[in-house]
Design a protein around this motif. Structure first.
Motif, PDB file in Angstrom:
ATOM      1  N   LYS A 195      24.323  50.749  35.746  1.00 50.41           N
ATOM      2  CA  LYS A 195      25.623  50.100  35.951  1.00 50.41           C
ATOM      3  C   LYS A 195      25.963  49.219  34.752  1.00 50.41           C
ATOM      4  O   LYS A 195      26.252  48.023  34.871  1.00 50.41           O
ATOM      5  CB  LYS A 195      25.636  49.298  37.254  1.00 50.41           C
ATOM      6  N   GLN A 214      23.897  59.224  31.836  1.00 46.57           N
ATOM      7  CA  GLN A 214      23.437  58.980  33.199  1.00 46.57           C
ATOM      8  C   GLN A 214      22.579  57.728  33.287  1.00 46.57           C
ATOM      9  O   GLN A 214      22.593  57.021  34.307  1.00 46.57           O
ATOM     10  CB  GLN A 214      22.660  60.197  33.724  1.00 46.57           C
ATOM     11  N   LYS A 273      23.230  54.784  35.956  1.00 51.72           N
ATOM     12  CA  LYS A 273      22.182  54.275  36.830  1.00 51.72           C
ATOM     13  C   LYS A 273      22.009  52.771  36.676  1.00 51.72           C
ATOM     14  O   LYS A 273      21.791  52.046  37.654  1.00 51.72           O
ATOM     15  CB  LYS A 273      20.864  54.988  36.521  1.00 51.72           C
ATOM     16  N   GLN A 329      31.639  55.666  33.517  1.00 51.57           N
ATOM     17  CA  GLN A 329      30.469  55.848  34.384  1.00 51.57           C
ATOM     18  C   GLN A 329      30.438  57.261  34.963  1.00 51.57           C
ATOM     19  O   GLN A 329      30.197  57.470  36.159  1.00 51.57           O
ATOM     20  CB  GLN A 329      30.465  54.799  35.499  1.00 51.57           C
TER      21      GLN A 329
END
Length: 218
Positions: A134, A128, A132, A104
């Motif tokens: 998860k 990304q 974002k 992450q």
């Protein structure tokens, strides 16, 4: 990388990035986020392909991935030192992106070791989106039909296919694996441009893709 479509609503990626989110498949298994860690070149790797020994003097980042991620690279040594080095570094660059997703971390050092310029910027955006959401990747990836061309001592291209039919997105909080059936779009053609940098690494500087390519269909 045009790899995983299910998170695409969360982020529109540029065509140059060739990075879409999620893969296609029908596996209903879910893994704990505290996965057992396996070495990228051991438990999760079914490759019979070239190794990084072609440029062993380079201090490459160690890539360790969860045991629920596996990679099969159905491309063999060509017998040409430069071409085999391109294949070897490309294997590591693919795994490095997934490591960043697992960690992450859109600025993970391992993938930045293998991506530069336009490719690095678009790959950062791709990672990304997972941060974002998860979510991370899980399942089995297969790479095949590789064609390498070394046009100069420090310039090369690699065209190859990816089979995403047994690969998926997993949401970290719920451990839910997003299950989608395998379709024509589970098979993706990649066109990459690489250059040999000052460290002797074949770094990706541009990557494009075509999801559902006829060239890659089983």
């Amino acid at each position: 990388m045009n790899r995983r479509p299910t998170l695409i609503a969360a982020l529109t990626l540029t065509a140059a990035a060739a990075l879409t989110l999620s893969a296609c498949g029908s596996d209903d298994s879910s893994k704990d986020d505290n996965d057992k860690i396996a070495g990228a070149d051991t438990g999760g790797d079914k490759s019979a392909s070239p190794t990084a020994s072609a440029s062993a003097a380079v201090d490459r980042p160690k890539i360790e991935l969860p045991a629920d991620l596996s990679y099969t690279f159905d491309w063999s040594k060509t017998g040409d030192k430069d071409k085999d080095a391109v294949l070897s570094d490309s294997e590591q660059s693919i795994k490095a992106v997934d490591l960043a997703i697992v960690n992450q971390d859109a600025l993970d050092k391992a993938y930045l070791f293998y991506y530069e310029g336009e490719a690095a910027a678009s790959t950062q955006e791709f990672i990304q989106a997972y941060v974002k959401a998860k979510a991370r990747v899980t399942g089995d990836y297969r790479y095949y039909d590789a064609t390498v061309n070394v046009s100069a001592k420090d310039s090369a291209s690699l065209v190859y296919c990816e089979d995403q039919s047994k690969a998926y997105d997993m949401y970290l909080k719920t451990k839910k694996v997003n299950k989608t059936p395998a379709t024509k779009n589970s098979y993706v053609l990649y066109i990459t441009r690489l250059h040999k940098n000052d460290e002797g690494v074949w770094a990706v500087e541009k990557i494009e893709s075509q999801r559902g390519s006829d060239k890659c269909q089983p």
